[in-house]
Design a protein around this motif. Structure first.
Motif, PDB file in Angstrom:
ATOM      1  N   GLU A 154       0.930   9.771  -5.017  1.00  0.00           N
ATOM      2  CA  GLU A 154       1.756  10.921  -4.956  1.00  0.00           C
ATOM      3  C   GLU A 154       2.085  11.724  -6.237  1.00  0.00           C
ATOM      4  O   GLU A 154       2.077  12.668  -6.632  1.00  0.00           O
ATOM      5  CB  GLU A 154       2.869  10.917  -4.238  1.00  0.00           C
ATOM      6  CG  GLU A 154       2.413  10.507  -2.601  1.00  0.00           C
ATOM      7  CD  GLU A 154       2.144  11.962  -1.877  1.00  0.00           C
ATOM      8  OE1 GLU A 154       2.615  13.115  -1.730  1.00  0.00           O
ATOM      9  OE2 GLU A 154       0.867  11.821  -1.166  1.00  0.00           O
ATOM     10  N   ARG A 193       0.309   4.512  -2.357  1.00  0.00           N
ATOM     11  CA  ARG A 193       0.539   5.871  -1.797  1.00  0.00           C
ATOM     12  C   ARG A 193       1.429   6.643  -2.515  1.00  0.00           C
ATOM     13  O   ARG A 193       1.178   7.748  -3.147  1.00  0.00           O
ATOM     14  CB  ARG A 193       0.972   5.749  -0.363  1.00  0.00           C
ATOM     15  CG  ARG A 193       1.076   7.326   0.096  1.00  0.00           C
ATOM     16  CD  ARG A 193       1.972   7.207   1.582  1.00  0.00           C
ATOM     17  NE  ARG A 193       3.359   6.789   1.373  1.00  0.00           N
ATOM     18  CZ  ARG A 193       4.128   6.454   2.167  1.00  0.00           C
ATOM     19  NH1 ARG A 193       3.681   6.459   3.354  1.00  0.00           N
ATOM     20  NH2 ARG A 193       5.441   5.783   1.890  1.00  0.00           N
ATOM     21  N   ARG A 201       0.862  -1.034   0.015  1.00  0.00           N
ATOM     22  CA  ARG A 201       0.058  -0.042   0.047  1.00  0.00           C
ATOM     23  C   ARG A 201       0.783   1.006  -0.059  1.00  0.00           C
ATOM     24  O   ARG A 201       0.462   2.305  -0.561  1.00  0.00           O
ATOM     25  CB  ARG A 201      -0.961   0.046   1.347  1.00  0.00           C
ATOM     26  CG  ARG A 201      -0.243   0.120   2.672  1.00  0.00           C
ATOM     27  CD  ARG A 201      -1.343   0.344   3.566  1.00  0.00           C
ATOM     28  NE  ARG A 201      -0.634   0.237   4.831  1.00  0.00           N
ATOM     29  CZ  ARG A 201       0.252   1.311   5.527  1.00  0.00           C
ATOM     30  NH1 ARG A 201       0.292   2.165   4.771  1.00  0.00           N
ATOM     31  NH2 ARG A 201       0.642   0.971   6.466  1.00  0.00           N
ATOM     32  N   LYS A 202       2.039   1.044   0.631  1.00  0.00           N
ATOM     33  CA  LYS A 202       2.810   2.309   0.585  1.00  0.00           C
ATOM     34  C   LYS A 202       3.471   2.695  -0.831  1.00  0.00           C
ATOM     35  O   LYS A 202       3.754   3.756  -1.357  1.00  0.00           O
ATOM     36  CB  LYS A 202       4.202   2.317   1.449  1.00  0.00           C
ATOM     37  CG  LYS A 202       3.692   2.152   2.798  1.00  0.00           C
ATOM     38  CD  LYS A 202       4.888   2.319   3.712  1.00  0.00           C
ATOM     39  CE  LYS A 202       4.518   2.222   5.198  1.00  0.00           C
ATOM     40  NZ  LYS A 202       5.659   2.330   6.175  1.00  0.00           N
ATOM     41  N   ALA A 221      -0.775  12.564  -8.632  1.00  0.00           N
ATOM     42  CA  ALA A 221      -1.372  13.834  -8.410  1.00  0.00           C
ATOM     43  C   ALA A 221      -0.396  15.082  -8.689  1.00  0.00           C
ATOM     44  O   ALA A 221      -0.921  16.123  -9.054  1.00  0.00           O
ATOM     45  CB  ALA A 221      -1.563  13.782  -6.653  1.00  0.00           C
ATOM     46  N   LYS A 222       0.855  14.956  -8.654  1.00  0.00           N
ATOM     47  CA  LYS A 222       1.811  15.893  -8.858  1.00  0.00           C
ATOM     48  C   LYS A 222       1.889  16.037 -10.436  1.00  0.00           C
ATOM     49  O   LYS A 222       2.187  17.157 -10.910  1.00  0.00           O
ATOM     50  CB  LYS A 222       3.201  15.380  -8.501  1.00  0.00           C
ATOM     51  CG  LYS A 222       4.031  16.641  -8.144  1.00  0.00           C
ATOM     52  CD  LYS A 222       5.354  15.965  -7.461  1.00  0.00           C
ATOM     53  CE  LYS A 222       6.561  16.967  -7.586  1.00  0.00           C
ATOM     54  NZ  LYS A 222       7.671  16.387  -7.216  1.00  0.00           N
ATOM     55  N   GLU A 235     -17.659   5.888   1.215  1.00  0.00           N
ATOM     56  CA  GLU A 235     -17.171   6.855   2.173  1.00  0.00           C
ATOM     57  C   GLU A 235     -16.733   8.208   1.529  1.00  0.00           C
ATOM     58  O   GLU A 235     -16.921   9.161   2.009  1.00  0.00           O
ATOM     59  CB  GLU A 235     -15.929   6.056   2.563  1.00  0.00           C
ATOM     60  CG  GLU A 235     -15.202   7.062   3.834  1.00  0.00           C
ATOM     61  CD  GLU A 235     -15.873   6.699   5.237  1.00  0.00           C
ATOM     62  OE1 GLU A 235     -15.488   7.561   6.030  1.00  0.00           O
ATOM     63  OE2 GLU A 235     -16.396   5.485   5.277  1.00  0.00           O
ATOM     64  N   SER A 272     -10.023   3.478  -0.847  1.00  0.00           N
ATOM     65  CA  SER A 272     -10.300   4.500   0.437  1.00  0.00           C
ATOM     66  C   SER A 272      -9.306   5.662   0.058  1.00  0.00           C
ATOM     67  O   SER A 272      -9.567   6.568   0.873  1.00  0.00           O
ATOM     68  CB  SER A 272      -9.696   3.747   1.644  1.00  0.00           C
ATOM     69  OG  SER A 272      -8.464   3.133   1.684  1.00  0.00           O
ATOM     70  N   HIS A 273      -8.262   5.502  -0.675  1.00  0.00           N
ATOM     71  CA  HIS A 273      -7.578   6.645  -0.939  1.00  0.00           C
ATOM     72  C   HIS A 273      -8.249   7.913  -1.271  1.00  0.00           C
ATOM     73  O   HIS A 273      -8.641   7.595  -2.511  1.00  0.00           O
ATOM     74  CB  HIS A 273      -6.419   6.252  -1.725  1.00  0.00           C
ATOM     75  CG  HIS A 273      -4.931   7.284  -1.629  1.00  0.00           C
ATOM     76  ND1 HIS A 273      -5.282   8.456  -1.589  1.00  0.00           N
ATOM     77  CD2 HIS A 273      -3.870   7.060  -1.263  1.00  0.00           C
ATOM     78  CE1 HIS A 273      -3.983   9.166  -1.272  1.00  0.00           C
ATOM     79  NE2 HIS A 273      -3.068   8.609  -1.323  1.00  0.00           N
ATOM     80  N   ARG A 274      -8.212   9.008  -0.658  1.00  0.00           N
ATOM     81  CA  ARG A 274      -9.099  10.017  -0.961  1.00  0.00           C
ATOM     82  C   ARG A 274      -8.530  11.004  -2.148  1.00  0.00           C
ATOM     83  O   ARG A 274      -9.388  11.656  -2.825  1.00  0.00           O
ATOM     84  CB  ARG A 274      -9.072  10.999   0.425  1.00  0.00           C
ATOM     85  CG  ARG A 274     -10.297  10.386   1.173  1.00  0.00           C
ATOM     86  CD  ARG A 274     -10.358  11.125   2.365  1.00  0.00           C
ATOM     87  NE  ARG A 274     -10.710  12.693   2.219  1.00  0.00           N
ATOM     88  CZ  ARG A 274     -11.865  12.966   2.028  1.00  0.00           C
ATOM     89  NH1 ARG A 274     -13.030  12.094   1.933  1.00  0.00           N
ATOM     90  NH2 ARG A 274     -12.215  14.325   1.696  1.00  0.00           N
ATOM     91  N   GLU A 275      -7.395  10.715  -2.413  1.00  0.00           N
ATOM     92  CA  GLU A 275      -6.836  11.471  -3.500  1.00  0.00           C
ATOM     93  C   GLU A 275      -6.962  10.973  -4.812  1.00  0.00           C
ATOM     94  O   GLU A 275      -7.081  11.458  -5.984  1.00  0.00           O
ATOM     95  CB  GLU A 275      -5.345  11.566  -3.419  1.00  0.00           C
ATOM     96  CG  GLU A 275      -4.543  12.474  -4.509  1.00  0.00           C
ATOM     97  CD  GLU A 275      -4.330  13.984  -3.891  1.00  0.00           C
ATOM     98  OE1 GLU A 275      -3.934  13.932  -2.814  1.00  0.00           O
ATOM     99  OE2 GLU A 275      -4.505  14.624  -4.774  1.00  0.00           O
ATOM    100  N   HIS A 309      -7.430  -0.400  -0.808  1.00  0.00           N
ATOM    101  CA  HIS A 309      -6.802   0.942  -0.688  1.00  0.00           C
ATOM    102  C   HIS A 309      -7.008   1.867  -1.993  1.00  0.00           C
ATOM    103  O   HIS A 309      -6.896   3.218  -1.714  1.00  0.00           O
ATOM    104  CB  HIS A 309      -5.065   0.939  -0.342  1.00  0.00           C
ATOM    105  CG  HIS A 309      -4.896   0.285   0.776  1.00  0.00           C
ATOM    106  ND1 HIS A 309      -5.113   0.826   1.993  1.00  0.00           N
ATOM    107  CD2 HIS A 309      -4.349  -1.042   1.151  1.00  0.00           C
ATOM    108  CE1 HIS A 309      -4.659  -0.114   2.942  1.00  0.00           C
ATOM    109  NE2 HIS A 309      -4.273  -1.253   2.558  1.00  0.00           N
TER     110      HIS A 309
END
Lengths: 308, 290
Positions: free
Chosen positions: B54, B50, B46-47, B57-58, B249, B223-226, B220
């Motif tokens: 990131e 993540r 999951r990392k 999103a960038k 959610e 659930s990850h909001r991004e 994940h």
């Protein structure tokens, strides 16, 4: 004149890098994230700063996450201080009144320090009169690099006098001396500048790495050199000097690395906002993201925490 | 020549235009029909997800900001690069067995054609999905589609390449960035595609490719909001429930293509309605001069 030891850059960097290898998990991580949050000097130092922006920053300083009680079931700590330019001090002082959050003002000709001494002192006096209870001064790096160490020491002493005499009821305000390590070229210079600053400031004052206007800003290596100068002063004279790395610390993980370094260099006594601060603006949001992730198991989006 | 040990490749993840190992240090063996190991791939954690989010999103605002014509050209360039890697990709598809070389080559060609189709749509879909609305009053009123943001893409096991390309092409076309979880049964084509993307003109972070287990990562993605939306195909009923519950959610859009999906159906898979689920409609009122 202080005699400063020389610094072995390779070993200092090696040692500093070793603090990134600590395993900080579960409860220790939870505690570390909240401690780091309480140590932030929430900073805005831009030409476009407006009273509105500063007020918004102050609201964030008071309550970093407005829905913390609903989402986390707890009230998160407020940050340590809000750090602004002198013109914004009255706005910040009004917005933070009664909150226990310090109003820090950069002064003495920030960020260059290239102004006549009387102007720089007046700058600090005015910020204190307007309500700042912490002054982040810059040293004159030009004087330092040309070897006029006494002049640098005297300037720091003059600002320290202004700070000691100022504040409500003349009780004095805290001073942070910005060395601007990005312009000091070597770790030997960083150590010497730290020693000069520490000699001329009072118990509870700080030394600080950077203005944030020069690259590189805070690094683990220079912070370690400065922490060791603080440790040696503590062991030598018993003076307790605080430390503030500033600039470039953006992630929660980095902040935990710094906390590990402080703990292992100076001990638990320094793990308090009274003696250790982070100069940062975006760090708060990443700390909140990690705190939310730890609590809910869900990653937050960057836009979940309002901009300030 | 002496007997030489074959060098089986260890594929890495593709995140932010780079090829990192999984932070977890875990790997998965990919075997052929006889059980022989053909490659190792990363078992992303999951990392890693993540980190991929990131990076996405960038990169996404720059990709969305690039003009539509340029996005089309870059998708076309991706297709060109795929054509150049035709043999390697076909080999990767066929590596795990159960598929003929000819069918594998056909899948690569279909994937290339799919990219070409969406390269064409990049500067045309807004005219189809957007409109000029009649309103009462002296206003021009336009509705225009804009990309959602970061989209999580969970690929079906089969077809390993065409499935992936069919899912990401419409997502990228409108200016979204994608975080992709590759086929579990054969992740090699996805890894090769990552190597293709790294040398095409796609900006780093616009496409990120993870290999790993849906069991570990699906929740994940939800659930990850991004992550603004999830597009999945070939997932189990359990994973579908997990995605939908997690997304409830945070109100993100979840689109799951059913097992009956025919990725070879050009008319359906190359329709602009494949783009529509991951755009947001912005409506603009503009005063009309009297």
């Amino acid at each position: 004149m202080v005699q400063s030891p020389t610094i072995n850059r390779v070993m200092a960097d090696e040692r500093a890098a070793s603090f990134t290898k600590r395993s900080i998990k579960t409860k220790a991580k939870d505690a570390g994230l909240r401690l780091a949050l309480s140590m932030v000097d929430l900073t805005t130092l831009e030409g476009k700063d407006s009273p509105e922006k500063v007020r918004s920053l102050c609201a964030k300083a008071r309550r970093p996450m407005p829905d913390d009680e609903r989402v986390l079931g707890e009230r998160l700590p407020h940050v340590a201080a809000v750090c602004v330019y002198p013109a914004m001090v009255p706005v910040a002082a009004e917005a933070l009144e009664g909150s226990g959050i310090h109003v820090a003002s950069v002064a003495t000709g920030f960020p260059s320090g290239q102004y006549p001494l009387d102007v720089r002192l007046r700058d600090a006096e005015r910020a204190i009169a307007d309500g700042a209870d912490e002054i982040d001064m810059v040293i004159n790096r030009g004087a330092f690099l040309s070897g006029r160490y006494d002049a640098v020491g005297e300037e720091i002493a003059s600002v320290a006098d202004v700070c000691a005499a100022g504040g409500p009821g003349g009780r004095g305000v805290h001073l942070k001396v910005i060395l601007e390590t990005g312009e000091l070229e070597t770790y030997d210079n960083v150590r010497r500048a730290s020693d000069i600053a520490i000699e001329h400031i009072r118990d509870g004052d700080f030394i600080k790495t950077s203005t944030g206007k020069v690259s590189p800003a805070a690094t683990m290596g220079v912070t370690l050199v400065m922490l060791e100068a603080i440790r040696d002063a503590w062991l030598g004279s018993g003076k307790r000097i605080g430390m503030k790395p500033a600039g470039g610390i953006r992630t929660a993980k980095q902040s935990l690395h710094y906390l590990a370094m402080v703990k292992e260099t100076l001990g638990d006594a320094w793990l308090t906002p009274e003696l250790f601060r982070f100069g940062a603006s975006s760090l708060v949001d990443d700390l909140l993201r990690q705190i939310v992730k730890r609590k809910t198991g869900r990653y937050a989006a960057r836009y979940d925490f309002g901009v300030a | 020549m002496t007997n030489r040990l074959p060098i089986t490749k260890t594929y890495k993840l593709f995140i932010g235009g780079k090829f990192p190992r999984t932070e977890s240090g875990r790997s998965v063996k990919v075997c052929d029909a006889s059980g022989a190991v053909v490659a190792h791939t990363c078992r992303a954690s999951r990392k890693d997800l993540r980190n991929a989010v990131e990076a996405a999103a960038k990169a996404q605002p720059g990709w969305a900001g690039a003009n539509a014509y340029l996005r089309g050209q870059i998708l076309y360039r991706m297709a060109e690069m795929l054509e150049g890697k035709r043999a390697e990709l076909a080999g990767a598809i066929a590596a795990v067995g159960g598929i003929s070389d000819e069918a594998a080559r056909g899948e690569v060609d279909a994937s290339t054609d799919r990219l070409i189709a969406f390269a064409g749509w990049a500067d045309k879909y807004p005219q189809v999905l957007g409109c000029h609305n009649p309103v009462t009053g002296p206003y021009y009123n336009f509705s225009v589609p804009e990309p959602t943001g970061v989209i999580g893409v969970i690929c079906p096991d089969e077809p390993s390449l065409l499935g992936l390309v069919s899912l990401i092409a419409p997502v990228l076309c409108s200016g979204n960035a994608a975080v992709v979880l590759a086929s579990e049964s054969n992740p090699i084509p996805a890894c090769v595609l990552g190597e293709v993307l790294a040398t095409s003109d796609v900006p780093g972070g616009v496409v990120n490719i993870l290999t790993g287990l849906r069991d570990e990562l699906a929740e994940h993605f939800a659930s990850h909001r991004e992550i603004g939306g999830v597009l999945a195909a070939g997932v189990s009923a359990d994973h579908r429930r997990l995605l939908e519950a997690g997304a409830a959610e945070n109100m993100k859009r979840v689109r799951v293509l059913g097992d009956a999906t025919d990725f070879g159906d050009d008319a359906a898979m190359e329709s602009p309605w494949q783009i529509e689920p991951f755009v947001e409609t912005k409506t603009i009122w503009h005063p009309a001069s009297a």
